[in-house]
Design a protein around this motif. Structure first.
Motif, PDB file in Angstrom:
ATOM      1  N   ALA B  82      15.781 -71.750 -31.920  1.00  0.00           N
ATOM      2  CA  ALA B  82      14.189 -71.615 -30.759  1.00  0.00           C
ATOM      3  C   ALA B  82      14.910 -71.372 -29.478  1.00  0.00           C
ATOM      4  N   SER B  83      16.269 -71.614 -29.348  1.00  0.00           N
ATOM      5  CA  SER B  83      16.760 -71.424 -28.284  1.00  0.00           C
ATOM      6  C   SER B  83      16.839 -69.932 -27.857  1.00  0.00           C
ATOM      7  N   ILE B  84      16.654 -69.167 -28.353  1.00  0.00           N
ATOM      8  CA  ILE B  84      16.149 -68.257 -27.861  1.00  0.00           C
ATOM      9  C   ILE B  84      15.118 -67.519 -27.703  1.00  0.00           C
ATOM     10  N   VAL B  85      14.030 -67.898 -27.862  1.00  0.00           N
ATOM     11  CA  VAL B  85      12.498 -67.759 -27.674  1.00  0.00           C
ATOM     12  C   VAL B  85      12.441 -68.900 -26.607  1.00  0.00           C
ATOM     13  N   ALA B  86      13.037 -69.901 -26.753  1.00  0.00           N
ATOM     14  CA  ALA B  86      12.557 -71.000 -25.677  1.00  0.00           C
ATOM     15  C   ALA B  86      12.914 -71.132 -24.100  1.00  0.00           C
ATOM     16  N   GLU B  87      13.886 -69.765 -24.325  1.00  0.00           N
ATOM     17  CA  GLU B  87      15.376 -69.896 -22.757  1.00  0.00           C
ATOM     18  C   GLU B  87      14.470 -68.819 -22.449  1.00  0.00           C
ATOM     19  N   HIS B  88      13.846 -67.619 -22.592  1.00  0.00           N
ATOM     20  CA  HIS B  88      13.255 -66.910 -22.324  1.00  0.00           C
ATOM     21  C   HIS B  88      12.146 -66.241 -22.291  1.00  0.00           C
ATOM     22  N   VAL B  89      11.022 -66.399 -20.970  1.00  0.00           N
ATOM     23  CA  VAL B  89       9.692 -66.598 -22.166  1.00  0.00           C
ATOM     24  C   VAL B  89       9.074 -65.064 -20.628  1.00  0.00           C
ATOM     25  N   VAL B  90       7.979 -64.651 -21.562  1.00  0.00           N
ATOM     26  CA  VAL B  90       7.289 -63.564 -20.560  1.00  0.00           C
ATOM     27  C   VAL B  90       5.788 -64.936 -20.734  1.00  0.00           C
ATOM     28  N   PHE B  91       5.837 -65.066 -19.688  1.00  0.00           N
ATOM     29  CA  PHE B  91       4.199 -65.770 -19.757  1.00  0.00           C
ATOM     30  C   PHE B  91       3.236 -64.845 -18.097  1.00  0.00           C
ATOM     31  N   GLY B  92       2.208 -64.607 -18.436  1.00  0.00           N
ATOM     32  CA  GLY B  92       1.462 -64.154 -16.687  1.00  0.00           C
ATOM     33  C   GLY B  92       2.483 -62.872 -16.244  1.00  0.00           C
ATOM     34  N   GLY B  93       2.583 -62.082 -17.559  1.00  0.00           N
ATOM     35  CA  GLY B  93       3.035 -60.757 -16.476  1.00  0.00           C
ATOM     36  C   GLY B  93       4.529 -61.203 -16.134  1.00  0.00           C
ATOM     37  N   ARG B  94       4.690 -62.683 -16.059  1.00  0.00           N
ATOM     38  CA  ARG B  94       6.260 -62.536 -15.389  1.00  0.00           C
ATOM     39  C   ARG B  94       6.784 -63.428 -16.779  1.00  0.00           C
ATOM     40  N   THR B  95       8.540 -62.994 -15.930  1.00  0.00           N
ATOM     41  CA  THR B  95       9.423 -63.251 -17.186  1.00  0.00           C
ATOM     42  C   THR B  95       9.978 -64.576 -16.471  1.00  0.00           C
ATOM     43  N   LEU B  96      10.382 -65.757 -17.082  1.00  0.00           N
ATOM     44  CA  LEU B  96      10.602 -66.884 -17.145  1.00  0.00           C
ATOM     45  C   LEU B  96      12.058 -66.938 -17.589  1.00  0.00           C
ATOM     46  N   TYR B  97      13.381 -67.450 -17.054  1.00  0.00           N
ATOM     47  CA  TYR B  97      14.260 -67.269 -17.406  1.00  0.00           C
ATOM     48  C   TYR B  97      15.084 -68.627 -17.068  1.00  0.00           C
ATOM     49  N   THR B  98      15.815 -69.218 -18.269  1.00  0.00           N
ATOM     50  CA  THR B  98      16.380 -70.723 -17.760  1.00  0.00           C
ATOM     51  C   THR B  98      18.530 -69.960 -17.791  1.00  0.00           C
ATOM     52  N   VAL B  99      18.796 -70.784 -17.688  1.00  0.00           N
ATOM     53  CA  VAL B  99      20.501 -70.373 -17.746  1.00  0.00           C
ATOM     54  C   VAL B  99      20.642 -70.871 -18.880  1.00  0.00           C
ATOM     55  N   GLY B 100      21.136 -69.586 -19.976  1.00  0.00           N
ATOM     56  CA  GLY B 100      21.785 -70.850 -21.632  1.00  0.00           C
ATOM     57  C   GLY B 100      21.669 -69.472 -22.165  1.00  0.00           C
ATOM     58  N   LEU B 101      22.161 -69.882 -23.497  1.00  0.00           N
ATOM     59  CA  LEU B 101      23.184 -68.721 -23.814  1.00  0.00           C
ATOM     60  C   LEU B 101      22.012 -67.714 -24.994  1.00  0.00           C
ATOM     61  N   GLY B 102      20.858 -69.034 -25.532  1.00  0.00           N
ATOM     62  CA  GLY B 102      19.639 -68.235 -25.702  1.00  0.00           C
ATOM     63  C   GLY B 102      19.142 -67.295 -24.916  1.00  0.00           C
ATOM     64  N   ALA B 103      18.847 -67.663 -23.484  1.00  0.00           N
ATOM     65  CA  ALA B 103      18.457 -66.440 -22.953  1.00  0.00           C
ATOM     66  C   ALA B 103      19.244 -65.285 -22.255  1.00  0.00           C
ATOM     67  N   ILE B 104      20.345 -65.320 -22.104  1.00  0.00           N
ATOM     68  CA  ILE B 104      21.141 -64.593 -22.401  1.00  0.00           C
ATOM     69  C   ILE B 104      20.992 -63.426 -23.667  1.00  0.00           C
ATOM     70  N   ILE B 105      20.790 -63.849 -24.677  1.00  0.00           N
ATOM     71  CA  ILE B 105      20.607 -63.418 -26.286  1.00  0.00           C
ATOM     72  C   ILE B 105      19.237 -62.593 -26.253  1.00  0.00           C
ATOM     73  N   ALA B 106      18.015 -63.483 -25.538  1.00  0.00           N
ATOM     74  CA  ALA B 106      16.899 -63.090 -25.076  1.00  0.00           C
ATOM     75  C   ALA B 106      17.114 -61.861 -24.382  1.00  0.00           C
ATOM     76  N   ARG B 107      17.529 -61.814 -23.356  1.00  0.00           N
ATOM     77  CA  ARG B 107      17.561 -60.618 -21.961  1.00  0.00           C
ATOM     78  C   ARG B 107      18.092 -59.868 -22.681  1.00  0.00           C
ATOM     79  N   ALA B 108      19.489 -59.459 -22.968  1.00  0.00           N
ATOM     80  CA  ALA B 108      20.180 -58.448 -23.475  1.00  0.00           C
ATOM     81  C   ALA B 108      19.512 -57.906 -24.384  1.00  0.00           C
ATOM     82  N   THR B 109      19.224 -58.825 -25.552  1.00  0.00           N
ATOM     83  CA  THR B 109      18.321 -57.493 -26.511  1.00  0.00           C
ATOM     84  C   THR B 109      17.395 -56.840 -25.877  1.00  0.00           C
ATOM     85  N   GLU B 110      16.137 -57.555 -24.452  1.00  0.00           N
ATOM     86  CA  GLU B 110      15.247 -56.738 -23.862  1.00  0.00           C
ATOM     87  C   GLU B 110      15.751 -55.625 -23.456  1.00  0.00           C
ATOM     88  N   GLU B 111      16.877 -55.542 -22.798  1.00  0.00           N
ATOM     89  CA  GLU B 111      17.680 -54.523 -21.868  1.00  0.00           C
ATOM     90  C   GLU B 111      18.179 -53.846 -22.655  1.00  0.00           C
TER      91      GLU B 111
END
Lengths: 161, 150
Positions: B82-111
């Motif tokens: 769940a950390s992968i989807v929870a720490e990196h959220v695309v919401f209302g046209g904005r991308t929100l993320y927090t500091v965390g391994l899940g966020a890194i994985i989600a962003r790296a996948t996106e980019e």
């Protein structure tokens, strides 16, 4: 009217499951006096265990009354107990600790608990088993040493005077 | 979702999301454990007159322990996921993320940042395996050896 140790008056028990009903006990009345020994015999499913649970207060009958020394039994009767065929020992406690639990429930202080539990084990020939032995190991090892905690069926209930 | 506007809000929201997602593993395991307690032991505890606290300490907690451990192991696995989807959220046209391994994985996948994705995934695998070995497996052994219902 004379006061009995235990008295059951017109006890009936119906078990319901959905809209199916099963009459386990029908209008049972009996009286036990001090020093008496009663044996219930019958095929399995005839209501022996139900009667034991009702007599000790573990279960409230669908109808009828249970009296202990003339007083209606509410909740579990602290002067009654059942020994189950599974022995119902706590497997994570040692044999000694299992004996101590019963004393702990009666607020006996720890040192006294240990002394009395050892005395009880000694009296039933289980001295030497009081170490870190689990009830499972006791069941396996006890027959080898000539101590047999008993096998097989039936539950016994005890009423203390 | 109002939480994300607070300072550290997404962190809190991510934790809440992981908790709501993983609590069920523990709940259902605990229910299964409670049903597995032999009726005779429950009767015996009542006949002896054990207090509520004594009943928990002597019967319910030890009997539930193996199920709690199983639930916690499954829940922690679910939480990593769940950390992968929870720490990196695309919401209302904005991308929100927090500091965390899940966020890194989600962003790296996106980019499409594959070396980073590889490193982060490897780190997560190492962490999961290490925690399994050091914590869960030990607890599991205790549950098996000490709190097994025969």
């Amino acid at each position: 009217m004379a006061e009995h140790l235990l008295e059951l008056r017109n006890v009936s028990q119906v078990y319901r499951s959905g809209d199916r009903e099963f009459l386990a006990l029908k209008d049972v009345s009996l009286a036990l006096d001090e020093g008496e020994f009663l044996v219930l015999l019958g095929p399995s499913g005839c209501g022996k265990s139900t009667l034991l649970r009702i007599a000790t207060g573990l279960q409230r009958p669908t109808s009828g009354e249970v009296l202990y020394r003339g007083e209606p039994v509410r909740g579990v009767n602290p002067r009654a107990t059942i020994v189950f065929q599974t022995f119902a020992l706590f497997p994570w406690l040692t044999v000694l600790e299992n004996v101590e639990v019963a004393l702990a429930a009666r607020d006996v202080p720890p040192a006294e608990r240990r002394r009395r539990a050892l005395e009880i084990l000694d009296r039933v020939g289980l001295d030497g088993f009081e170490g870190g032995l689990s009830p499972g190991a006791l069941r396996r090892d006890a027959p080898k040493s000539g101590v047999c905690p008993g096998h097989g069926g039936g539950a016994g209930a005890f009423m203390l005077g | 979702m109002g939480l994300v506007h607070l300072p550290g809000g997404l962190n809190l929201a991510a934790v809440l999301l992981m908790l709501t997602g993983s609590q069920w593993y523990i709940l259902f395991n605990t229910i299964a454990g409670a049903r597995a307690i032999p009726q005779d032991l429950k009767y015996t505890a009542r006949l002896m007159g054990l207090s509520r606290w004594q009943r928990w300490r002597i019967l319910y907690f030890p009997a539930l322990f193996p199920y709690l451990v199983t639930g916690a192991i499954t829940a922690s696995g679910g939480a990593w996921n769940a950390s992968i989807v929870a720490e990196h959220v695309v919401f209302g046209g904005r991308t929100l993320y927090t500091v965390g391994l899940g966020a890194i994985i989600a962003r790296a996948t996106e980019e499409g940042h594959y070396p980073l994705l590889f490193a982060a995934t490897l780190t997560m695998i190492t962490l999961v395996v290490a925690i399994n070995r050091l914590l869960w497996r030990r607890l599991y052994r205790v549950a098996e050896e000490r709190f097994k219902l025969e």
